[in-house]
Design an enzyme around this catalytic site. Sequence first.
Site, PDB file in Angstrom:
ATOM      1  N   THR A  98      15.788  57.897  46.992  1.00 48.86           N
ATOM      2  CA  THR A  98      16.748  58.149  45.926  1.00 48.86           C
ATOM      3  C   THR A  98      16.742  56.941  44.993  1.00 48.86           C
ATOM      4  OG1 THR A  98      18.133  59.489  47.368  1.00 48.86           O
ATOM      5  CG2 THR A  98      19.176  58.587  45.405  1.00 48.86           C
ATOM      6  N   LYS A 174      18.419  64.709  42.214  1.00 48.97           N
ATOM      7  CA  LYS A 174      18.797  64.123  43.505  1.00 48.97           C
ATOM      8  C   LYS A 174      20.091  63.328  43.377  1.00 48.97           C
ATOM      9  CE  LYS A 174      18.629  62.930  47.811  1.00 48.97           C
ATOM     10  NZ  LYS A 174      17.794  61.941  48.455  1.00 48.97           N
ATOM     11  N   LYS A 242      24.874  52.867  49.319  1.00 49.06           N
ATOM     12  CA  LYS A 242      23.611  52.793  48.584  1.00 49.06           C
ATOM     13  C   LYS A 242      23.503  53.937  47.569  1.00 49.06           C
ATOM     14  CE  LYS A 242      19.755  54.381  50.560  1.00 49.06           C
ATOM     15  NZ  LYS A 242      19.226  55.371  49.595  1.00 49.06           N
TER      16      LYS A 242
END
Lengths: 300, 300
Positions: A98, A174, A242
């Site tokens: 990602t 995403k 994250k």
Amino acid sequence: MVEKKSIAVIGLGSMGYGIAQSVLRAGHTTYGFDINPDAVARFQAEGGAAGALSDVAGRLDAVMVVVLNAAQTEAVLFGADGVVPRLKPGAVVISCATVAPDFARAMEAACEEKGLNYLDAPISGGSKKAAEGALSIMASGTPDAFAAAQPVLDATAGTVFELGDSAGAGSAMKAVNQLLAGVHIAAMAEALTFGMTQGVTPEKFVEVISKCAGTSWMLENRAPHIVDGDYTPHSSVDIWPKDLGIVLDIAKSAKFGAPLTAAALQQFLAASGSGLGREDDAAVAKVYARNAGLTLPGES
Amino acid sequence: MVEKKSIAVIGLGSMGYGIAQSVLRAGHTTYGFDINPDAVARFQAEGGAAGALSDVAGRLDAVMVVVLNAAQTEAVLFGADGVVPRLKPGAVVISCATVAPDFARAMEAACEEKGLNYLDAPISGGSKKAAEGALSIMASGTPDAFAAAQPVLDATAGTVFELGDSAGAGSAMKAVNQLLAGVHIAAMAEALTFGMTQGVTPEKFVEVISKCAGTSWMLENRAPHIVDGDYTPHSSVDIWPKDLGIVLDIAKSAKFGAPLTAAALQQFLAASGSGLGREDDAAVAKVYARNAGLTLPGES
């Protein structure tokens, strides 16, 4: 019959290991690489091909990069021992972490400069689907990149979303998915523990809400972990500081305010900061429970 | 054959009207009451029974109260022209508004004091399911209350969750569901507009995310309204300051912090405050779009 290709999977974590297994099962010569030598040895024992990345790189048709973030992706591709300079022309780099769409575009440009194809290919579905070869892949790239990646996509994906003819679109989708997935996990934890204050047991919560308008994919997937008191990490708490951090970085660049994402991130930070980072992400419920004086199933 | 009962539905809004239609269709003598005389006349023209509530109350087997909140519920039951003093012993009050569990318990006690049954019966599913007799009903009450309410439940519900033998449990579960439903609508709007800043069109958002881990029941139901630019209210923005306000009131009483719920409430307040209160609740996306300089489908 599948045409036999030489394929490397770099990063043998919970997602990458299953991906490597799926590629191997499809009949390709499959190399698995990781900074953890135990993971590499384990994969070779299952039938993975042996050899140093620097030695075999020139023979590879495809490299699937399944690492944690942009920094690791860049290091693997272009760092001191980066694989890109050793790949043969026409090979494809399939990048699964990602990352921000801008980063994906920069990687694509740098790969194309070396005569390589690049597929922006973030993955969704969890470690179980990775091992089954049934991931959802949000992919964008040139027709040549898709063509070169096809054997790997066939081996690893249940669904490939073809989102555009250049890198960035896959990573954008995403990021959108991660925004929702992270918010929905935190919302599930908030609602489940709120319900406990009103006498709704976690079992009853799952039984009823999963059939009502308040349900979500994440609720149905993660709330049972809380009912079972089982925080074995399928996907860990630490993924979310994250990934939601990446979402908020992109949002900030676009001057986009994302208050629910920001609120969810705070809850995952509290979970991570209080020592739950390696537990399953459903453990964010423990932050709510602690703050409300509640005892979750399996806790004493 | 269904035994023919005399049933009143009080409150002929988007939910109550469909409920009254479903009760009528099941073959019961069905009265519809509302402060709007047009709604009452329209229902009578469809076959609803005529008569003033004060005149017919003594003949009713069941009264289903489908109003907006606790204050309206209390006024309808116990206000100056309240129906409770006129009901015959053994009749059942079925209360559908989203209210605090404590309020439901107080109403149950007050009804039982008059020899009446009380079913705490918040509803879920929207106006379409109300008209189809296919609602989800989160019910709690005594076995006598369930028995007395059965003909009405049969006529109006697809699923009845039996959540306990006293009032309060139904309302608690409804609050949990509304927390999630409201947060999920706002999260959908946040993610959809965030995606637009990265080149993800609303159409592509729905197509891809509805098949990924980021999906929710609300996303699949509401995001198409944004794609179509159609804000005809199935459920309006103004429901959410009310329902999330109830959730946060309950949470505050329990000393429970609910940061995602609070963040979602702010977005619905901004929508309502900027004149979107009567639009479909998907219009909360307009707040995000305005703040980010985006143009949603159907906007010029």
